[in-house]
Each structure stands twice: as C-alpha cells, then as structure tokens.
Design a protein around this motif. Sequence first.
Motif, PDB file in Angstrom:
ATOM      1  N   ILE A  77     -84.434 -38.324  -9.507  1.00 36.44           N
ATOM      2  CA  ILE A  77     -85.533 -38.687 -10.401  1.00 36.44           C
ATOM      3  C   ILE A  77     -85.049 -38.646 -11.850  1.00 36.44           C
ATOM      4  N   TYR A  78     -84.366 -37.577 -12.201  1.00 31.90           N
ATOM      5  CA  TYR A  78     -83.895 -37.388 -13.578  1.00 31.90           C
ATOM      6  C   TYR A  78     -82.925 -38.502 -14.005  1.00 31.90           C
ATOM      7  N   LEU A  79     -81.991 -38.852 -13.106  1.00 36.87           N
ATOM      8  CA  LEU A  79     -80.987 -39.869 -13.430  1.00 36.87           C
ATOM      9  C   LEU A  79     -81.438 -41.288 -13.071  1.00 36.87           C
ATOM     10  N   LYS A  80     -82.677 -41.401 -12.593  1.00 41.34           N
ATOM     11  CA  LYS A  80     -83.269 -42.705 -12.263  1.00 41.34           C
ATOM     12  C   LYS A  80     -82.438 -43.495 -11.243  1.00 41.34           C
ATOM     13  N   PHE A  81     -82.111 -42.812 -10.131  1.00 39.66           N
ATOM     14  CA  PHE A  81     -81.373 -43.482  -9.060  1.00 39.66           C
ATOM     15  C   PHE A  81     -82.277 -44.481  -8.355  1.00 39.66           C
ATOM     16  N   ASP A  82     -81.712 -45.589  -7.976  1.00 40.38           N
ATOM     17  CA  ASP A  82     -82.426 -46.649  -7.273  1.00 40.38           C
ATOM     18  C   ASP A  82     -82.617 -46.238  -5.800  1.00 40.38           C
ATOM     19  N   PRO A  83     -83.866 -46.205  -5.297  1.00 40.01           N
ATOM     20  CA  PRO A  83     -84.099 -45.787  -3.910  1.00 40.01           C
ATOM     21  C   PRO A  83     -83.370 -46.639  -2.877  1.00 40.01           C
ATOM     22  N   ASP A  84     -83.264 -47.948  -3.119  1.00 39.11           N
ATOM     23  CA  ASP A  84     -82.553 -48.811  -2.177  1.00 39.11           C
ATOM     24  C   ASP A  84     -81.072 -48.467  -2.119  1.00 39.11           C
ATOM     25  N   ARG A  85     -80.492 -48.212  -3.271  1.00 39.82           N
ATOM     26  CA  ARG A  85     -79.074 -47.817  -3.302  1.00 39.82           C
ATOM     27  C   ARG A  85     -78.889 -46.452  -2.629  1.00 39.82           C
ATOM     28  N   ALA A  86     -79.848 -45.545  -2.837  1.00 35.36           N
ATOM     29  CA  ALA A  86     -79.754 -44.217  -2.217  1.00 35.36           C
ATOM     30  C   ALA A  86     -79.711 -44.334  -0.696  1.00 35.36           C
ATOM     31  N   LEU A  89     -76.211 -45.401   0.616  1.00 36.81           N
ATOM     32  CA  LEU A  89     -75.078 -44.499   0.420  1.00 36.81           C
ATOM     33  C   LEU A  89     -74.500 -43.987   1.736  1.00 36.81           C
ATOM     34  N   SER A  90     -75.336 -43.503   2.643  1.00 32.78           N
ATOM     35  CA  SER A  90     -74.831 -42.951   3.910  1.00 32.78           C
ATOM     36  C   SER A  90     -74.065 -43.983   4.740  1.00 32.78           C
ATOM     37  N   PRO A  91     -74.629 -45.183   4.973  1.00 38.12           N
ATOM     38  CA  PRO A  91     -73.858 -46.156   5.757  1.00 38.12           C
ATOM     39  C   PRO A  91     -72.569 -46.607   5.060  1.00 38.12           C
ATOM     40  N   LEU A  92     -72.625 -46.802   3.750  1.00 34.39           N
ATOM     41  CA  LEU A  92     -71.432 -47.263   3.030  1.00 34.39           C
ATOM     42  C   LEU A  92     -70.339 -46.199   2.983  1.00 34.39           C
ATOM     43  N   CYS A  93     -70.746 -44.926   2.998  1.00 33.52           N
ATOM     44  CA  CYS A  93     -69.767 -43.832   3.005  1.00 33.52           C
ATOM     45  C   CYS A  93     -69.452 -43.360   4.432  1.00 33.52           C
ATOM     46  N   LYS A  94     -70.044 -44.036   5.403  1.00 31.76           N
ATOM     47  CA  LYS A  94     -69.823 -43.721   6.824  1.00 31.76           C
ATOM     48  C   LYS A  94     -70.201 -42.276   7.158  1.00 31.76           C
ATOM     49  N   LEU A  95     -71.391 -41.884   6.722  1.00 27.96           N
ATOM     50  CA  LEU A  95     -71.926 -40.560   7.019  1.00 27.96           C
ATOM     51  C   LEU A  95     -72.807 -40.647   8.261  1.00 27.96           C
ATOM     52  N   ASP A  96     -72.774 -39.609   9.070  1.00 31.06           N
ATOM     53  CA  ASP A  96     -73.564 -39.591  10.300  1.00 31.06           C
ATOM     54  C   ASP A  96     -75.055 -39.394  10.044  1.00 31.06           C
ATOM     55  N   VAL A  97     -75.383 -38.704   8.957  1.00 30.30           N
ATOM     56  CA  VAL A  97     -76.786 -38.448   8.623  1.00 30.30           C
ATOM     57  C   VAL A  97     -77.051 -38.897   7.192  1.00 30.30           C
ATOM     58  N   PRO A  98     -78.286 -39.266   6.900  1.00 33.39           N
ATOM     59  CA  PRO A  98     -78.605 -39.698   5.534  1.00 33.39           C
ATOM     60  C   PRO A  98     -78.466 -38.557   4.532  1.00 33.39           C
ATOM     61  N   ILE A  99     -77.957 -38.853   3.379  1.00 32.74           N
ATOM     62  CA  ILE A  99     -77.871 -37.875   2.303  1.00 32.74           C
ATOM     63  C   ILE A  99     -79.184 -37.948   1.520  1.00 32.74           C
ATOM     64  N   PRO A 100     -79.867 -36.825   1.315  1.00 38.87           N
ATOM     65  CA  PRO A 100     -81.200 -36.860   0.693  1.00 38.87           C
ATOM     66  C   PRO A 100     -81.140 -36.970  -0.827  1.00 38.87           C
ATOM     67  N   ILE A 101     -80.690 -38.113  -1.320  1.00 35.03           N
ATOM     68  CA  ILE A 101     -80.576 -38.288  -2.782  1.00 35.03           C
ATOM     69  C   ILE A 101     -81.518 -39.390  -3.268  1.00 35.03           C
ATOM     70  N   ASP A 102     -82.536 -39.648  -2.480  1.00 31.81           N
ATOM     71  CA  ASP A 102     -83.557 -40.655  -2.787  1.00 31.81           C
ATOM     72  C   ASP A 102     -84.648 -39.996  -3.632  1.00 31.81           C
ATOM     73  N   PRO A 103     -85.063 -40.615  -4.747  1.00 29.44           N
ATOM     74  CA  PRO A 103     -86.137 -40.022  -5.552  1.00 29.44           C
ATOM     75  C   PRO A 103     -87.456 -39.901  -4.789  1.00 29.44           C
ATOM     76  N   ASN A 104     -87.596 -40.616  -3.676  1.00 27.96           N
ATOM     77  CA  ASN A 104     -88.833 -40.565  -2.886  1.00 27.96           C
ATOM     78  C   ASN A 104     -88.678 -39.697  -1.630  1.00 27.96           C
ATOM     79  N   GLU A 105     -87.592 -38.964  -1.510  1.00 29.95           N
ATOM     80  CA  GLU A 105     -87.315 -38.160  -0.314  1.00 29.95           C
ATOM     81  C   GLU A 105     -88.408 -37.115  -0.077  1.00 29.95           C
ATOM     82  N   ASP A 106     -88.843 -36.986   1.176  1.00 26.55           N
ATOM     83  CA  ASP A 106     -89.793 -35.951   1.559  1.00 26.55           C
ATOM     84  C   ASP A 106     -88.991 -34.752   2.042  1.00 26.55           C
TER      85      ASP A 106
END
Length: 109
Positions: A77-86, A89-106
């Motif tokens: 939220i502070y750095l104004k990350f784009d939710p779509d880009r967030a 991130l996991s698929p592009l970095c080949k992570l098994d689970v999503p990284i919770p860096i979305d400003p809308n993350e629950d």
Amino acid sequence: VFGLMILILNATASPPNFMNCQEAFDQVAIPCKPFLQRTSVTSPSQTCCEGAKLLMKQDNAPELRKGLCFCLRSIAIYLKFDPDRAKQLSPLCKLDVPIPIDPNEDCNS
C-alpha cells in the motif's frame, strides 16, 4: 504515513529463523519495486525472485505468516504496488505458493 511504515517495520518481532518485516522490505520489496510499481520493467529481476523464494522458505507457523502478510500488505500500500503485478510475481518467480504482497491481500484468511 511514513512514520506508520517505520513503526510497522520496527514493531514486527520474529524468531531467529524467520524473516522479519524489515528484512522482507529489504530483500523483497526493494528489489521487486520496479516490477511491482508497473514501471517499464516487464518482469521481476533475479534478485527480486531470489528474495521472494527466500521469503517463502520461512517457517510456516500461522501466526508468523499472518504477521508477515500484514507487513507485506502495508508495504504494498505504502509503495503503491500494482495488484495485477503482485499476482504475477509468484508464477514469474516460479514460486509454489503466492507471495502476499498484494495491497488487497486478506491476511485474516
């Protein structure tokens, strides 16, 4: 707002084998910032992906994950990350689970 960000970064206590909020900021948010802010960078850097992979290898204790989620969401939220880009991130970095860096993350689920 900046004072709140510093408070969040400093208040996150964690065990020795778990990345705290300041470390997440330094190792994930900063290297991933050009990609997550939707600049002309179209994919995350190797340093960004390495930091994200390190983050996801941390202890899976629910209370620790929840605290880190709130930390990352605040950073996003502070750095104004784009939710779509967030979400990319996991698929592009080949992570098994999503990284919770979305400003809308629950972080409560």
